[in-house]
Each structure stands twice: as structure tokens, then as C-alpha cells.
Design an enzyme around this catalytic site. Structure first.
Site, mmCIF file in Angstrom:
data_model
loop_
_atom_site.group_PDB
_atom_site.id
_atom_site.type_symbol
_atom_site.label_atom_id
_atom_site.label_comp_id
_atom_site.label_asym_id
_atom_site.label_seq_id
_atom_site.Cartn_x
_atom_site.Cartn_y
_atom_site.Cartn_z
ATOM 1 N N LYS A 123 -1.974 -0.879 8.180
ATOM 2 C CA LYS A 123 -2.639 -0.750 6.891
ATOM 3 C C LYS A 123 -1.901 -1.595 6.132
ATOM 4 O O LYS A 123 -0.689 -1.492 5.657
ATOM 5 C CB LYS A 123 -2.433 0.871 6.519
ATOM 6 N N ARG A 144 -12.345 -3.827 -5.721
ATOM 7 C CA ARG A 144 -12.917 -2.550 -5.321
ATOM 8 C C ARG A 144 -13.407 -1.873 -6.447
ATOM 9 O O ARG A 144 -14.344 -1.310 -6.331
ATOM 10 C CB ARG A 144 -11.970 -1.616 -4.521
ATOM 11 N N CYS A 461 35.212 -1.532 -20.282
ATOM 12 C CA CYS A 461 36.615 -2.153 -20.277
ATOM 13 C C CYS A 461 36.648 -2.955 -21.697
ATOM 14 O O CYS A 461 35.689 -3.808 -21.899
ATOM 15 C CB CYS A 461 36.855 -2.932 -19.216
HETATM 16 ZN ZN LIG Z 1 39.330 -4.738 -17.514
#
Ligand SMILES: [Zn+2]
Length: 725
Positions: A123, A144, A461
Site C-alpha cells: 500500500k 479521488r 544562557c
Molecule cells: Zn553559555
């Protein structure tokens, strides 16, 4: 008329006339199809079409896929109009387990009073379509839709090579309706997604979505647009879009797996579905190469298990196996429910889920400082690749999934691409597992981590300028496809440049020289005694690509600078609105927010960016090194470039250039870069390992040059390569 040998190359005047006719007829077809105007009377149209046929008959070498003689219909067609299927297209019932499949098999065996023969086929994860052939010619190809009515995509389908436009062989029926699947092989799908990434566009989740997108492109609209754009500065862009659309279609494949209405005695005589496949194949229709007839249910299960295990070896994406009753008389006897045939069922494979051990949870620092936990696992194979790491997004996600370090976990590939940790196998716990604790300091620079603002899920950070992790990720990002597309600046290269100290940060990037690279082992040839050190291939490539990257448009630099929230889409809008980095630098928050598609968040981030000294330093250093921060409106220059109006094809590889790099370099001179050779082509550049395009160019008498000629073109020596320019 003087007789000409059939294989001879036509004189230029004939090639030109051929092109005129093709353009004219295609244009007339399109306009007719769009019903906005009928530019040609039927009689005039027929006269042109006849002339084209005669020319092609005389010079068969002229016949290419572009020719209207090679496509269906004539002065007609309605793209995307609704089209009723001759017989309804049913969907299939699904079985999600062996027991469901067994129940189906027992039901039909009882009904037939014997166990039938089964036809098993893969399929394909594609798009179901319905094609009608009349008198052996493709009349319509439709999606379809709701099963009764689909969309007429014939005009697109004729661009798909594997859809036969004409049936061949003997006993071709007057009417034949076939059903099948339009799909992308996985390699093509991957290439499309790579291209999407490069263009900064969203990825397709699966091959089916990509195929649906391609099949439902309005190629006709683009052609009309090109018509209107002729002579304007938009022309090159529109032509490029059109070519891209056509290219997408040409990569599609077609497989037939069923039939509807027909008047074929040959098919009426067929006893089984597999025999029908043989007949269809004889008429040139592509039928599946993976279909197999099995006499027992046990063999069906073997087939299913085999391909479940070998899924990755199939060149296209499969999501299961379709099992059909092979005997056609049996099919008739079993019949249909209101929505599906009773004689067929789709067995669906489960998404691939595997188990492995979670060895650790570590964190990585991204280019904007975001700290992301990720799973480090015992390497395991899932959906075709070996996986040992998976992102866990943020600490909240880790606790939501409930995984502990040391757990056995379930892992799968989301969309078969990105590995995803699903959760722990709780019954495997020993009591020695430990919970993950998010670090409070940056693992690379030691800065205290914190969310940027209260309530953020992400922690970051804050050491944006100096954190080695952020620096490395930013540098690597500069080379990525969505930014400056410098292949030679990969992850390892970026790391090596920073660790060796050759680069202190990204500001130094465009000041790199061969001499400087000698201090970075990654770029130095392992040298023998008595030989002086020299930079290696990677170093040469990096320097050449950096040099080229200097000319990239402004928007790519905006992406490359890692301005928060500025992706390719926003970058294009901003660079279009402001045109230069100077104007952007002066822009106020209000001016920025007023740009369509640029919200306050992006505007603030840009103002912030240009308010930071070390970032301004990057820009001025890059500028001093020769970066042009080219105007976003550079396409005007392109149109006026020395090669404006020329169509050039590049085939094979050109030393020192990536494929895209070579094309971009030519396009920057104003030429249209095309993927295929036709009589329209002005020049074919033949590099190393060139394929059939070189041959075709020779056949068509198109001018040819080599890599040296390519460099001449770039250096402004157009005369020696294209004397007629
Ligand atoms: Zn860092």
C-alpha cells in the site's frame, strides 16, 4: 519539398518555427481552458497543429515532452473542474491487527465456501487517482475526491512521465478507466524537503502531502502569469516558479492498482485481478512490481511480516499491505458494502516503535542561548536509521513524559523523521533510576541560566556574545542552506575554526585567508617531511564559497546574523521593505512593525540587534571584507545582466561549485537557468560526469561549453563562449 533524412538536425529557422508553433498552441490551449478568451478560431488552431505535426514528422528529433502533440486533447480541458468517475471509487476497509485480518479472511471464506486465492500488494502512501483512456488516449486524470467526483488534474498529469498518454499493444479497448496512486519515491521526497529547507519553506510531513501539493499546483495559472509578465521585470521570477512547478510534477510516479468502467473483451475474459494487471501492463500501464498471489492466509501473513521488516528497502513509502481476493468471479460474488468492497482490505502497519535504554539526559545550548534537554540512548534502529539521541524540548516535557535516567523507554520516529521519546516502560524499572534535574549553570560557559522573561518554558544562557556553544551554533548556522548556504562551513568546520582560535567570533569570518587557515588542523593537508604545509580541499572549498557568499542577497544575511525571531520569510519581507542594511539600521520600531508580516516581537528584536555594539561590529567587519549586503531589489540588476534573456542548462558538476552555487552564479548574470535541454536552450555547460543532457544538446545543435567556459562566463568573457551574444 526536398526530402531530408529523418534523423537530421533541423536548420535554425525550422527549430524556431517549431518553438513558435508550440508556444502558440500551448498558449491557445491554456487560454481556452481558462475560458477567459479564445485567441484562435478552431480552424486556425487546427492549421497550426497540423503544421506542427508535419514539422515533427520531418524532424522527429524536435519532438520533446513540451510539444502539444505529445499531450492529450487539443483545444480544450478544464483544469480542476469537477469530473465524475465512470464507476465510483471505493475506499478500503482497514485491518490494524492480524486478528482483524483473520476475521476478514474467515468471513469471506465462509461466504465463498472455500478459502480464496489472495493477491497481496504494497500500500503506497500516495494520492489515489482515476484515469480514463478513450481510444487508447488519456482523456482525463482526476483525484479521488469523494469517490464519485474528483478534480480534473489532467493538465498537470500530462507532465508526469510515468502516466502513459497513449496505450500501446494490441486489443487496446475503446474505453478504459483505471485507478492508481500518484506518489513520490522517497529519494525524490527527501530532495524536495531539502529544497524546501533551502528556500526557507515548511517541510512536507510525508510523501503523500508532497504529492498532493504537486498534483494540485495551478501550473495553468503560472503559465498565464508568465504570459502577462512577459517583458516585465517579474518575468524571470515567474518563469522560475513555473519551471519549479513543472519539475515537481515530473518527479511523480504513477502505479495502477485497479480498474473501473471498460469495454474490453480482453479484460472481460480475465479470470483474476493479477491477470488484469498483466493485460494492463501490456498496454503500457505501470502496475505494481510488488504484487504476489498467495494460496493461503498463512502466506499472506508472511508477506506482511516480510515487508514490515524490509520496509526501508522499498524505494517508496508504504503504510501497509492491500489484500485482495484474486479471483474476479469471487469478487463479484462478494460485492460491495455501501463504502468499500468486501473482497479487499488494507492491513495497516503500526508506526514503528522500539525500546531502548535511556542512558542519560544532557542539555545543549542553541544559537539563541536556549538550553534544551536531550535523551542519550543506547543506539537503536528505528524506521531505517540508527538513533542514539532525541530532543526532549524542555524540562516540563521531561516531567510530562515521566522518564527517569536509566529507564527503558519507548521510542518512535515522528513522521518517520524525528526520533521521539514516548515514555518509560514502567514494568522494567529496577528502582535505580534517577530523575533528571535541569542544570542551573550553562554547561559550556558557566553562566547562570534563567528564563528570558517570567513564565517562559525555556531557560537560556545569557552570555550571548561569549558562550562557546552559542558562538559555535551561530557560526554553523551562517553556513546553513536557509542562510548563506556555505556547504564548507559545517558543524565540524565551525567547531574547528573556533577551537583553533583562527576565528574569535563570526566577525572574522570573511577575513579568512589560506594563510590563516594553516593554523587550523582541520583545513591543513597532512604533510610529509620537507614539504611546506598547505590547506586541504575543505579549506579551498570554504574560501571559494565564502567569496561567493559575499554576493548573497540581503535577506540571507539577515537570516545568517541570527537575529531572534527573524526567519527567511520575515527576512525577505524586511529586506524588500528597507532595501539596505543602512536603512534597516535607521528604522524605528514603528516603521518596522508597519511592515506587513513583521510583528512587534520581530521589530523589537531587530531594534535590539542594531543597538548592540558587538553585533554592529560584525556588520562593519563583514562589509570591510567585501560583503555587499546586496539590495533586495537586485533582481532588477539581474534582468539587465550581461546574460539577460539567455536560457542556460548546467549538467554535471563544476569543480569549486555546488550544484546550486553554479546555478546561482549564472542566474546572477541575468540568465534563466533551466533543468532540461530544449531547442529554446542557448547554452549547455557540461561539467564532470554529465549525463544525457550533453548528448541531447549535441543532437539539438545547442551551443556547448565546459567548466573552463563556465569560468570565462563568470569572469565576464562572454564573447569567447557565446560569440553570437
Ligand atoms: Zn553559555
Amino acid at each position: 519539398m526536398i526530402a531530408t533524412p529523418r534523423d537530421s538536425t533541423p536548420p535554425n529557422s525550422i527549430s524556431q518555427r517549431w518553438q513558435e508553433l508550440v508556444d502558440h498552441i500551448n498558449r491557445a490551449r491554456m487560454q481556452y481552458a481558462l475560458q477567459d478568451s479564445q485567441t484562435l478560431s478552431d480552424a486556425d488552431y487546427d492549421a497550426l497543429f497540423r503544421e506542427l505535426l508535419e514539422l515533427e514528422d520531418q524532424y522527429p528529433i524536435l519532438v520533446t515532452g513540451d510539444s502539444p502533440t505529445q499531450s492529450v486533447g487539443g483545444h480544450r480541458s478544464e483544469l480542476f473542474e469537477p469530473v465524475a468517475h465512470l464507476e465510483p471509487m471505493y475506499s478500503l476497509d482497514n485491518a490494524f491487527s492480524e486478528s482483524e485480518l483473520k476475521a476478514w479472511s474467515e468471513r469471506i471464506s465462509a461466504s465463498l465456501e472455500q478459502e480464496p486465492q489472495y493477491l497481496c500488494e504494497l500500500k503506497i502512501d500516495g494520492l489515489a487517482v482515476d484515469a480514463v483512456y478513450r481510444d487508447g488516449k488519456l482523456e482525463t486524470l482526476a483525484t479521488r475526491g469523494d469517490g464519485a467526483t474528483g478534480e480534473d488534474v489532467t493538465l498537470n498529469a500530462i507532465l508526469i512521465a510515468s502516466v502513459p498518454k497513449k496505450l500501446k499493444g494490441t486489443n487496446v479497448p475503446e474505453l478504459l478507466e483505471v485507478r492508481g496512486e500518484v506518489f513520490y519515491p522517497l529519494a525524490v521526497f527527501d530532495a524536495i524537503n531539502a529544497e524546501q529547507t533551502k528556500m526557507g519553506k515548511p517541510l512536507f510531513a510525508n510523501p503523500r502531502n508532497a504529492a498532493a501539493g504537486a498534483l494540485r499546483q495551478r501550473v495553468d495559472k503560472r503559465e498565464r502569469e508568465l504570459e502577462q509578465a512577459q517583458g516585465s521585470k517579474r518575468e524571470a521570477k515567474v518563469a522560475q516558479d513555473l519551471e519549479a512547478a513543472v519539475l515537481r510534477l515530473s518527479g511523480l510516479e504513477f502505479t495502477v492498482h485497479g480498474f473501473g468502467a471498460h469495454d474490453s473483451t480482453v479484460l472481460t475474459k480475465a479470470r483474476s485481478h493479477s491477470e488484469v494487471y498483466e493485460r494492463l501492463a501490456e498496454w503500457g500501464l505501470p502496475v505494481t512490481s510488488h504484487a504476489k498471489v498467495h494460496a493461503s492466509f498463512a502466506k499472506v501473513i508472511e508477506f506482511i511480516d516480510y515487508f514490515n521488516e524490509h520496509r526501508v528497502e522499498v524505494v517508496f513509502d508504504i503504510d501497509g499491505v492491500v489484500v485482495k481476493v484474486n479471483d474476479l468471479a469471487n469478487q463479484v460474488e462478494l460485492g460491495f458494502t455501501s463504502r468499500a468492497p468486501r473482497w479487499a482490505i488494507a492491513f495497516k502497519y503500526p508506526p514503528e516503535i522500539v525500546r531502548t535504554r535511556l542512558i542519560d539526559i544532557q542539555v545543549s545550548v542553541g544559537r539563541t542561548g536556549r538550553v534544551t534537554p536531550y535523551a542519550v540512548m543506547e543506539p537503536v534502529r528505528v524506521a531505517g536509521t540508527t538513533v542514539s539521541m532525541a530532543t526532549l524540548h524542555n524540562p516540563f516535557e521531561v516531567s510530562r513524559k515521566g522518564v527517569l535516567i536509566g529507564d527503558t523507554i519507548y521510542l518512535r520516529k515522528a513522521g518517520e523523521i524525528i526520533p521521539e521519546v514516548l515514555g518509560p516502560v514502567v514494568e522494567e524499572r529496577t528502582g535505580n533510576e534517577i530523575p533528571f534535574v535541569m542544570p542551573v549553570f550553562c554547561p559550556e560557559c558557566g553562566s547562570a541560566l534563567a528564563p528570558e522573561s517570567e513564565g517562559d518554558k525555556d531557560i537560556r544562557c545569557p552570555n550571548v556574545q561569549g558562550c562557546p556553544a552559542q558562538l559555535r551554533e551561530r557560526l554553523f548556522h551562517i553556513g546553513s542552506r536557509g542562510a548563506l548556504d556555505i556547504e564548507g562551513l559545517g558543524e565540524k568546520a565551525a567547531q574547528a575554526l573556533l577551537v583553533s582560535g583562527v576565528l574569535a567570533n563570526e566577525a572574522d569570518l570573511f577575513d579568512l585567508t589560506a594563510d590563516k587557515l594553516l593554523d587550523c588542523e582541520f583545513f591543513v593537508n597532512a604533510h610529509q617531511e620537507h614539504e611546506s604545509a598547505s590547506i586541504n580541499k575543505a579549506g579551498e572549498v570554504l574560501l571559494a564559497q565564502l567569496d561567493q557568499a559575499k554576493e548573497q542577497p540581503l535577506w540571507r544575511f539577515l537570516v545568517a546574523l541570527s537575529i531572534r525571531h527573524v526567519g527567511p520569510t520575515a527576512a525577505k519581507k524586511i529586506s524588500h521593505a528597507f532595501g539596505s542594511v543602512e536603512c534597516l539600521q535607521e528604522a524605528t520600531l514603528e516603521q518596522l512593525s508597519n511592515v506587513d508580516g513583521v510583528g512587534e516581537r520581530i521589530a523589537e528584536s531587530i531594534v535590539d540587534f542594531f543597538d548592540t555594539d558587538w553585533r554592529l561590529d560584525i556588520i562593519s567587519r563583514w562589509r570591510r571584507a567585501g560583503v555587499s549586503f546586496a539590495d533586495a531589489r537586485k533582481d532588477i540588476d539581474v534582468l539587465l545582466g550581461p546574460l539577460a534573456g539567455m536560457t542556460i542548462v548546467i549538467t554535471g558538476s563544476i569543480p569549486g561549485f555546488t550544484r546550486d552555487g553554479a546555478q546561482d552564479a549564472i542566474a546572477a548574470l541575468g540568465a534563466t537557468v533551466s533543468g532540461s535541454v530544449s531547442p529554446k536552450t542557448d547554452l549547455v555547460v557540461v561539467g564532470d560526469k554529465a549525463g544525457s543532457k550533453a548528448e541531447k544538446a549535441q543532437k539539438l545543435g545547442v551551443a556547448i561549453t565546459d567548466a573552463a567556459g563556465f569560468h570565462k562566463l563568470l569572469n565576464g568573457d562572454h564573447q569567447s563562449v557565446l560569440p553570437n551574444l
